[in-house]
Structure formats: structure tokens, C-alpha cells
Scaffold this active site. Structure first.
Site, PDB file in Angstrom:
ATOM      1  N   GLY A  62     -28.866 -18.890  18.308  1.00 30.52           N
ATOM      2  CA  GLY A  62     -29.863 -18.979  16.941  1.00 30.52           C
ATOM      3  C   GLY A  62     -29.792 -19.484  15.870  1.00 30.52           C
ATOM      4  N   GLY A  66     -44.168 -20.449  14.862  1.00 26.98           N
ATOM      5  CA  GLY A  66     -43.596 -21.880  14.805  1.00 26.98           C
ATOM      6  C   GLY A  66     -42.384 -22.018  14.205  1.00 26.98           C
ATOM      7  NE  ARG A  86     -24.413 -30.311  21.834  1.00 25.39           N
ATOM      8  CZ  ARG A  86     -23.282 -30.595  22.979  1.00 25.39           C
ATOM      9  NH1 ARG A  86     -23.210 -30.363  23.841  1.00 25.39           N
ATOM     10  NH2 ARG A  86     -22.325 -31.065  22.653  1.00 25.39           N
ATOM     11  CD  GLU A 100     -33.708 -13.502  12.693  1.00 27.45           C
ATOM     12  OE1 GLU A 100     -34.272 -12.374  12.009  1.00 27.45           O
ATOM     13  OE2 GLU A 100     -34.811 -13.542  13.467  1.00 27.45           O
TER      14      GLU A 100
END
Ligand code: FES
Ligand code: FES
Lengths: 741, 216
Positions: free
Chosen positions: A705, A472, A631, A708
Site C-alpha cells: 500500500g 482519488g 512494485r 498512508e
């Protein structure tokens, strides 16, 4: 560090629409159970109706005689799984212990454990026949209630036990202290696509599966190990994955069951779990009890913290997660103690759910910080800033990048944090109590191994391939952009192919690492393609014959000679000059193992809630979430990650709770009518903001990342806001209205 | 409570294998008689089970005429087959999704005679003579429906699994006149779960289409 290849974000166009968007809005995207496979038969699993004991007798005669049935598998007649007898972990998750071996023997470990598979020619017939299987058990007394088994808590095997920095008890003697217990109940991932697989044996030792998995290579490896097959004999496809949030990170018993069913009957078997089976067969976020102690000086310098967590696991595997870890480094605190224990129960094994242990741990930590701030009569944001960790206090080293202060500032300004009246229960709106709360989230950022190939054809099409899956976040879109920018080739001529285990190995999509890991491989192969094109230009393109590779500049699909800028050649002409139909390169990108820096993404959540003073109904009225995720490659898909995390956070805070009937060890609310997840009416306008400053260490894109941190911390922001609105502190999720009236 | 006091699994009370045998015995006899007249004896036994199944299947099906995405279908379906399973498993129209099969998620939303309907809660045989539109029938050729365009523009999805149901509901929501404010959209779209949490963007997409005022 590959600074010379630094990804030039500033030249990127406006956020691109998803490259697979059209497939998804027209129904053309094929998910696991939707691939046309000739002569496919339908598998339906029968679950145990006791939580512990053994099967005394299982009668499948009626099911076998039912119309359309071609096979009923149980432990009595199932083909053997060679990997099961070898011991160890044939279908391995990152847990210790013995993963459940389906149809292996008569032992029952949890209620709903798959004990039989019915295979029939239509779905309806398989469902009916499954209802005809009769089982008698020798049941044993089971334990499924964590609160009744606290004395059985143990340290996980093979893990370092407690963590102590300074004096573990320091907080107890601080001038101002808080001690509290926080509860996060079971939550279930429940992606909208039911877990599904089509398994088809092409030969005795060769199999093709269409599977719902977040990792095509990891699923391939699991099947190889289970059936002792060579890599080239196991083909896994997952071109579209209808969500996962962690539930599709490992290979589960139902997948092996489908493979066994197909083996036994000689027909391809399609197996789609029922929504109720999604509660027992593919993991969940474990129930966790946390004790938190925190103490500070009167002016708000935190002296010590103590964070203990007890979580549930199954009797056959030890599932662990990083519940207490962020307490060690999020704030600059000299004395810290953490402890993590688990209790084995007669339940199925939990698994990582979005923001895994950190989502649970941050609820305790960020609630306790808020409680302390009110006890100190200090603004919760000021308290956080006063104890801001400029460097990692756990590992004593710098962060690769940390712009959390920027994030605090952005979020506070956006929601009008300082305009609120800080006193609890002081604000009202149209007869509702209003309140503001905030919290911080963090999750490790990393980069793993990955490979990708790039193939440029004479017609200008560039195909990039890698065996990664996308559940997704928009992997194909972001990879297309990275390739487009790095190669200097228009995005609309690039196709990123994924979801196929025969492609160059890509990572499993989990732990917020896809952009970092896969993006690095795509970056590497893009650079390699340019290099190759440069060599080919020197070999055959007019005007380049004496050029040196260092004299070549790549710009916008052309190679330019830096010593004579009028000498240029387009990439496709280079192929022509070399009489090539295509040029292909493959590159590996290695994992980053940098001991000099601590690498984390950070997030900040600000929430405004309205609470009805009579009914206790809580509405999240506004949410502002800010990510320091390095970024941002695509602001559109990144914003979707944030709003998705926030929506999941609203569920965690206000409604999600898996409830077990401990008398039977059976789920009570195993469906969407009784297990509530957020719907549109529960979700307000959400502002998603990005600090958008590159991390100079982690990868060429500078991207950390996202997935989460969008959720981690959010639940505490809600309960903190509920406290501000009502003066009532809720320490047990979810905040249902009965807890407020 | 002791394990032996546990209530039986709900399926167990409906156990009915003897009834099953009755029906099968009957069918077996009839198929057997029909077969004897035509088939050399040694083949009968081998063919018996398969033929029996085929005949059983034949008697179990009911004729249904449906117009799906503008195309006429004359089908024979089992009475217990849902419209959802008919579309997905027999007609390869897999754009309509199964998210629960129990009417709780909206993933299976299609239009029946222009109204949004949960196809998992609709038996196929009850749709006889009706017009069904699925996500595959929304665009006109290569030209996407404005709602499909808006979902792409506003990134109204992530994994895409709930998306066909969301779009079918969204089109109906606008047609019903239930898209006049963001709150109204939220209310009338709350039967469609999106676990990826794309609601904010979905609301934006629907608002735009509603404001566009096209005849959708
Ligand atoms: S599949 Fe029909 S409502 Fe969920
Ligand atoms: S887009 Fe994944 S469930 Fe809605």
C-alpha cells in the site's frame, strides 16, 4: 503463492494518464450531490447548541410554515429506524459502543449533534427554515477538555491492554536516555467535497442513494441493517468521490437523516453538509498525548523504549487506533513497553484519518529517535541503521519484504543529507535558518476479499466491474492497467466500472489496501477470462480442436498454440467462431492470511526547512519522500499519492489544529479561514521516489500500500528539521510561529 | 460557566417568524381573491397552499439575463440565490463545485467577463448582462483547453473535486500574467485549496501552459 501469474511490470508502458482524467477536467464527473434526480428536495440539518443534556422543547412550527417546506423531522416525529431498536450497531463503524442514533430520543451527546432536518423545495428555503427551529434544553455539565480529564483515561474494552517485551523499564537505566511528551491536536479530514447524499425511496422497502462514501458495499450494508432491507433493495452509487482521507469510511448519522427525510416527505432528499458541519458530523483525528521514553548505550544501540498514548473518544462509542503499534517492530529493540488508553468526552466520535494512529504515533517515536541521536551526538540516520530490524521483533518472523535501507539511501542521496552541517542552528540561507530532518513511516500491508467480473464483447471492448469506490488515488486507472497487462489487451479498449453496489463486491477504500485487494480480484478475473477464451478456442477455432489447455499461450490479444506457433487466433475471432456476442466471467480473490510473514509498507521522509529567525515563520523548502511500497503499478498516480501525503504532512506539522471552546464544547475554527490547511504557497517541490521492488508474498502484482505511508512520519521530519535549524525542539503540533519566538 | 449562560445560537437573534406570517398572510389574501373568481369552492382549500407557494415564489424572483458558456439564459431567480447555486441546482452545471460556500476554498471559481470570481460569494442577480464561463465551457467541443490537457498530463488532481476551480483559476492566472515563475504561480493559486495535495503537479501544469505561450 501465485508466482506463476506474476505480474510482469517490465513490459508495462510509460505511466498511463488517468482514465477518468477527462471527466474530471471538464466538469463531467458527477459527485454525490450532482446526480440529476427528478423532484429532488433539499435537506438541511439543525445541530444542537449544547454539548450534553436533553432537549426540553423543540419548536418547529415556524420552520414548518416557512415557504417551500414540506417537512421538519425531529425525534418527536421521525419515522423509526428499525435497526435502532434492535440494539447493537445498526450503522456500524469498527468502533465499539452505540453509534449515534439520529432523531432517536432527546439525549444530546455533543455540540452540533443533528437534532432536526428541514426539507424544502429549494436549498435557500431549506437553509432559511432551518434557522427558525427553536430548541430549549436541560443542559448538563459537559467535559470536552482532554487535559482536564486525564484521570478518566481507561483501557478500551475488549482490547489487550499493555504490551511488554523484555523489561518495560529497561530504558530508564540506559547510559543515554530521553523522556518526553508529544502532543498531536485534533485534525479534521476536510475533503474538498462536502459530505453529501441524495436519498430516494423507490418503494416502501426499496431505496437508491447517491452518496459520498469510500465503500459502496459497506454503505449498502449499513442501510440494509438500519432499515432491515434485503441487499437487492438498497442501491448505492458513488462513481466519483471528492476525497475522504477516512471521513467517508463509515456511515454517519446525516446519511440516515436524509433517508428518514425522504421517507417522511415522500420526496427524494439531497443533503449537503456545511463546511462547519464537517467538523462535527463526520469524524476527525483525535487529540492524543504521548509519553515516550527511550534509552541507548553510548554507541547508539537502543536498549529500551516505552510509548504511552492517551486519546479522546466520545461518550457513546470507543474509537481506537494503532497509535503505539509501530514502536513494537520498527526498530530492533529488546525491551519495549506500550500502553494505549482513551478518555470519553462530550464530543462526536473521532475516526480514522489518513495514516490513522500511525501518523500520530510516528510523531512521538520519530521525534524521540531524533532527540536520542542528538543526545548521542550521532547522525539520526546512522542511529536508525544501527537499530535496523531485519526481521519483525514483535512477532519474531520475517517481513514479506522490507527495502527500507534502500529507501534511506535513495532519500539521503537525493536531498544531500550527508552534506549538511549536523550541528543545530549552524546553517543559514539568505538570512533564514536552514535545517534538515528525517523520519521513517510504516503501515501494515494486507489483502482482503474482493470480486470482479470481466466482459469481452465481439467489438473488442472489455469491461471490468467491481463495487469499489475511488476517492482519488486512481483505482480505475490502476485496475485498467492490471487488466490490460494480465489479459494482454490494450488499455484503451478496457473500461473499469466502479462505484455501484450492484456490481461484484469490492472492498472499501481504506487502509492502503485497494490496489492489493481489488487488484488481486482484477488479476484473477483477467486470468479466468484468458482461460475461458482458451476453452472457447479449443471448442471452435480452426487449428485448435485437438489442443490441450496447457499448450495454449496468451500473447497480445491472441491465443497461440505452443506446439505450433503459427496457429494463432485473436480473442475477438474466438467469439466469432463460437457465434458469441460476448463472453463474461466473474472471479473472487480471497484475503491473504499468512502467518509466516509480517507485511508492512515503509516510507522515509527527508525535509529541509527554512525558519525566519525574527518571525518564527517555518517554510518547508524541500521534501524528498521515498516509498517501499512493493512494485509500483503506475508511477504517475503513485507519485501523486506521495505528494498528497506530504502536503497533508505539511498541514499536520505546521498548521492544522481543531480548536474547541471548552466552555461550550463548540468548535472555534470550523472553516477554512480559521482552520488552516496547506495551500500552494506552502508546498515546495517534492521529490517522490520509489524503491519499486515487488513484495513476493502479498499479491500477484507484488504491490503493497501507498496512501498512508506517504503521510506517516512526515510531521516528525519537519519538527526534526526545525530543531536542526533553530536548536528548539517542538513537541506539540502544529509548529506555529508563537512556539518558536 | 453555567449552561444557561450560553450565548444564543446566532440564528436565534434574527428570528422573524412573525414577519414571515405577515408576508404570507398578504400573499394568501391576494392569491385567495384571485383564486375565488376562477375556482369551484371545494378545490380552493386543497390548492391554496400550493398556489400560495407558487405565487410567493413568483414575487420573490427577479429577472436576470446571463450568457453562460456562450449561451443566453433569461432566468428568474431569487435575490438570495448565489451564482454557484444557480449553476449547480437550477442549470445542472455541476462542474462548478461547492467546497465551502463562504469564499474560502476556490472550488467555485468561474470567469465573469473574463475575470476569475468566486461564484459562492456572487449573487446571481448581480451578474445581469454578464458573460459567465464555467469549466463546462472551457473546451472547444472535443478539443480540450490546453490547461485541461496539461492537468491530465501532469496529474494535477486526484479526487478531481477542486479541479474545475483550479483550472478556471489557472487559466486566469496565466492571462493575468501571474505565471512567470513557480513561486508566482504558487502565490496566485493559493486561493484554491486542494486537499488531495496536488499542488506540485498543478504548478507544473500551469508552468507548461505559460511557457507554451498559446493565446489562451
Ligand atoms: S465554495 Fe466558493 S470559495 Fe469555497
Ligand atoms: S484533487 Fe482532490 S481536492 Fe484537489
Amino acid at each position: 503463492m501465485e508466482n506463476e501469474f506474476f505480474f510482469n511490470y517490465d513490459t508495462m508502458p510509460d505511466p498511463m494518464d488517468r482514465v477518468d482524467g477527462k471527466m474530471k477536467v471538464t466538469g463531467a464527473a458527477k459527485y454525490a450531490s450532482e446526480h440529476p434526480v427528478e423532484d429532488v428536495h433539499y435537506g438541511v440539518l439543525v445541530g444542537s447548541t449544547i454539548a450534553r443534556g436533553v432537549i426540553k422543547n423543540i419548536d418547529t412550527k415556524a420552520a414548518e410554515r416557512a415557504p417551500g417546506v414540506i417537512g421538519v423531522l425531529t425525534y418527536l416525529n421521525s419515522p423509526k429506524v428499525p435497526g435502532y431498536d434492535a440494539g447493537g450497531n445498526p450503522v456500524k463503524g469498527r468502533t465499539t459502543g452505540q453509534p449515534l442514533r439520529v432523531f432517536y430520543d432527546e439525549v444530546i451527546y455533543f455540540n452540533g449533534q443533528p437534532i432536526a432536518l428541514v426539507v424544502a423545495d429549494t436549498f435557500e428555503r431549506a437553509v432559511h427554515a432551518a434557522s427558525l427551529v427553536r430548541t430549549q434544553y436541560d443542559a448538563e455539565k459537559h467535559s470536552t477538555d482532554i487535559n482536564a480529564n486525564l484521570d478518566k483515561a481507561v483501557y478500551p474494552r475488549g482490547r489487550s491492554n499493555d504490551y511488554t517485551r523484555g523489561n518495560a523499564d529497561a530504558y530508564k537505566t540506559a547510559p543515554v536516555k530521553i523522556e518526553a511528551e508529544y502532543i498531536v491536536p485534533v485534525e479534521v479530514h476536510l475533503p474538498m467535497e462536502l459530505h453529501s447524499i441524495i436519498a430516494k425511496w423507490d418503494a416502501e422497502d426499496k431505496v437508491t442513494v447517491y452518496d459520498k462514501t469510500q465503500g459502496v458495499k459497506s454503505t449498502q450494508r449499513s442501510i440494509m441493517q438500519a432499515f432491515k432491507l434485503p441487499e437487492q433493495n438498497v442501491q448505492v452509487y458513488a462513481p466519483f468521490v471528492g476525497g475522504g482521507f477516512g471521513s467517508a469510511l463509515r456511515t454517519w448519522p446525516h446519511e440516515i437523516a436524509a433517508l428518514l427525510g425522504a421517507k417522511k416527505t415522500g420526496k427524494p432528499v439531497k443533503l449537503v453538509l456545511g463546511r462547519d458541519q464537517m467538523f462535527t458530523m463526520v469524524g476527525y483525528r483525535p487529540y492524543t498525548i504521548q509519553k515516550f521514553g527511550i534509552g541507548a548505550t553510548a554507541d547508539g544501540k537502543i536498549i529500551g523504549m516505552s510509548h504511552e498514548a492517551i486519546s479522546q473518544t466520545s461518550t457513546y462509542e470507543e474509537f481506537t487506533e494503532g497509535t503505539v503499534n509501530m514502536t513494537r517492530f520498527l526498530y530492533d529493540v529488546p525491551n519495549v513497553f506500550t500502553r494505549y488508553k482513551i478518555i470519553p468526552l462530550d464530543v462526536s466520535t473521532p475516526t480514522w484519518m489518513r495514516g490513522p494512529g500511525e501518523a500520530t504515533g510516528s510523531f512521538a517515536l520519530e521525534s524521540a529517535i531524533d532527540e536520542l541521536a542528538y543526545a548521542l551526538n550521532m547522525d539520526p540516520l546512522e542511529l536508525r541503521l544501527k537499530n535496523y530490524a531485519e526481521t519483525d521483533p514483535e512477532k519474531n518472523r520475517p517481513f514479506s519484504s522490507k527495502f527500507l535501507k534502500d529507501a534511506y539511501q535513495l532519500g539521503a542521496d537525493k536531498i544531500g543529507w550527508y552534506k549538511r552541517n549536523r550541528q543545530p542552528r549552524s546553517m543559514q540561507e539568505n538570512g533564514w535558518l536552514a535545517g534538515y530532518g528525517m523520519s521513517t513511516g510504516t503501515f501494515s500491508a494486507s489483502r482482503g476479499n474482493a470480486s470482479a467480473s470481466a466482459r469481452l464483447s465481439a467489438d473488442g471492448k472489455l469491461v471490468i466491474q467491481s463495487a469499489v469506490a475511488d476517492s482519488g488515488p486512481g483505482t480505475a486507472t490502476v485496475m485498467t492497467q492490471i487488466a490490460s497487462e494480465t489479459v494482454g489487451w490494450p488499455a484503451n479498449k478496457i473500461t473499469f466500472e466502479l462505484g455501484d453496489s450492484s456490481l461484484p463486491p469490492g472492498p472499501t477504500q481504506g487502509g492502503s489496501t485497494t490496489t492489493s485487494t481489488e487488484g488481486s480480484a482484477v488479476h484473477a478475473v483477467s486470468v479466468a477470462l484468458q482461460k475461458k477464451l482458451g476453452e472457447l478456442a479449443i471448442k471452435a477455432s480452426p487449428g485448435f480442436s485437438n489442443a490441450k489447455t496447457e499448450d495454449l499461450v496468451f500473447d497480445n490479444g491472441k491465443v497461440i498454440l505452443s506446439t505450433n506457433k503459427t496457429t494463432t487466433v485473436s480473442f475477438t475471432d474466438i467469439l466469432k467462431h463460437n457465434s458469441l456476442n460476448q463472453v463474461e466471467v466473474t472471479s473472487d480473490s480471497k484475503s491473504l492470511n499468512d502467518q509466516k510473514y509480517s507485511m508492512y509498507s515503509f516510507s522515509v521522509h527527508f525535509v529541509k526547512v527554512l525558519v525566519n529567525p525574527l518571525t518564527g515563520v517555518v517554510k518547508v523548502n524541500r521534501a524528498v519522500s521515498v516509498a517501499d511500497a512493493g512494485r509500483i503499478v503506475n508511477e504517475k498516480t503513485a507519485a501523486s499519492q506521495i505528494i498528497g501525503g506530504v502536503t497533508g504532512g505539511i498541514g499536520m506539522a505546521l498548521m492544522e489544529e481543531g480548536i474547541l471552546d471548552n466552555r461550550y464544547g463548540r468548535w472555534i475554527n470550523n472553516n477554512f479561514a480559521d482552520y488552516h490547511v496547506p495551500v500552494s504557497a506552502d508546498v515546495p517541490d517534492i521529490d517522490s521516489l520509489f524503491v519499486n521492488k515487488p513484495d513476493p508474498i502479498i499479491n500477484p502484482m507484488g504491490a503493497k500500500g501507498m496512501g498512508e505511508i506517504a503521510l506517516i512520519g512526515f510531521a516528525a521530519a519537519v519538527t526534526n528539521a526545525v530543531y536542526h535549524a533553530t536548536g528548539k525542539r517542538i513537541r506539540s503540533l502544529p509548529v506555529t510561529l508563537d512556539k518558536l519566538i | 460557566m453555567q449552561p444557561d449562560q450560553q450565548p444564543p445560537c446566532p440564528h436565534e437573534e434574527n428570528a422573524c417568524d412573525h414577519k414571515h406570517d405577515d408576508r404570507r398572510t398578504f400573499l394568501k389574501k391576494s392569491s385567495f381573491l384571485a383564486a375565488v373568481a376562477l375556482t369551484p369552492a371545494p378545490l380552493i382549500k386543497a390548492a391554496e397552499k400550493k398556489a400560495d407557494e407558487k405565487i410567493a415564489a413568483y414575487f420573490e424572483t427577479v429577472p436576470v439575463n446571463l450568457e453562460i458558456n456562450g449561451k443566453q439564459h433569461s432566468l428568474k431567480v431569487e435575490p438570495r440565490t448565489t451564482l454557484l447555486d444557480l449553476l449547480r441546482e437550477q442549470l445542472d452545471l455541476t462542474g462548478t463545485k461547492k467546497g465551502c460556500d463562504w469564499g474560502q476554498c476556490g472550488a467555485c471559481t468561474v470567469h465573469v467577463n473574463g475575470k476569475r470570481v468566486l461564484s459562492c460569494l456572487s449573487l446571481a442577480v448581480m451578474q445581469d448582462g454578464k458573460k459567465i464561463t464555467t469549466i463546462e465551457g472551457l473546451a472547444s467541443g472535443e478539443q480540450l483547453h490546453p490547461m485541461q490537457e496539461a492537468f491530465i498530463k501532469y496529474d494535477g488532481f486526484q479526487c478531481g473535486y477542486c479541479t474545475p476551480g483550479q483550472i478556471m483559476s489557472a487559466v486566469a492566472c496565466v492571462r493575468e500574467g501571474h505565471a512567470h515563475s513557480e513561486d508566482q504561480i504558487r502565490e496566485y493559486m493559493s486561493g484554491n485549496i486542494c486537499r488531495c495535495g496536488a499542488y506540485r503537479n498543478i504548478v507544473d501544469a500551469i508552468s507548461e501552459v505559460n511557457k507554451g505561450g498559446q493565446n489562451i
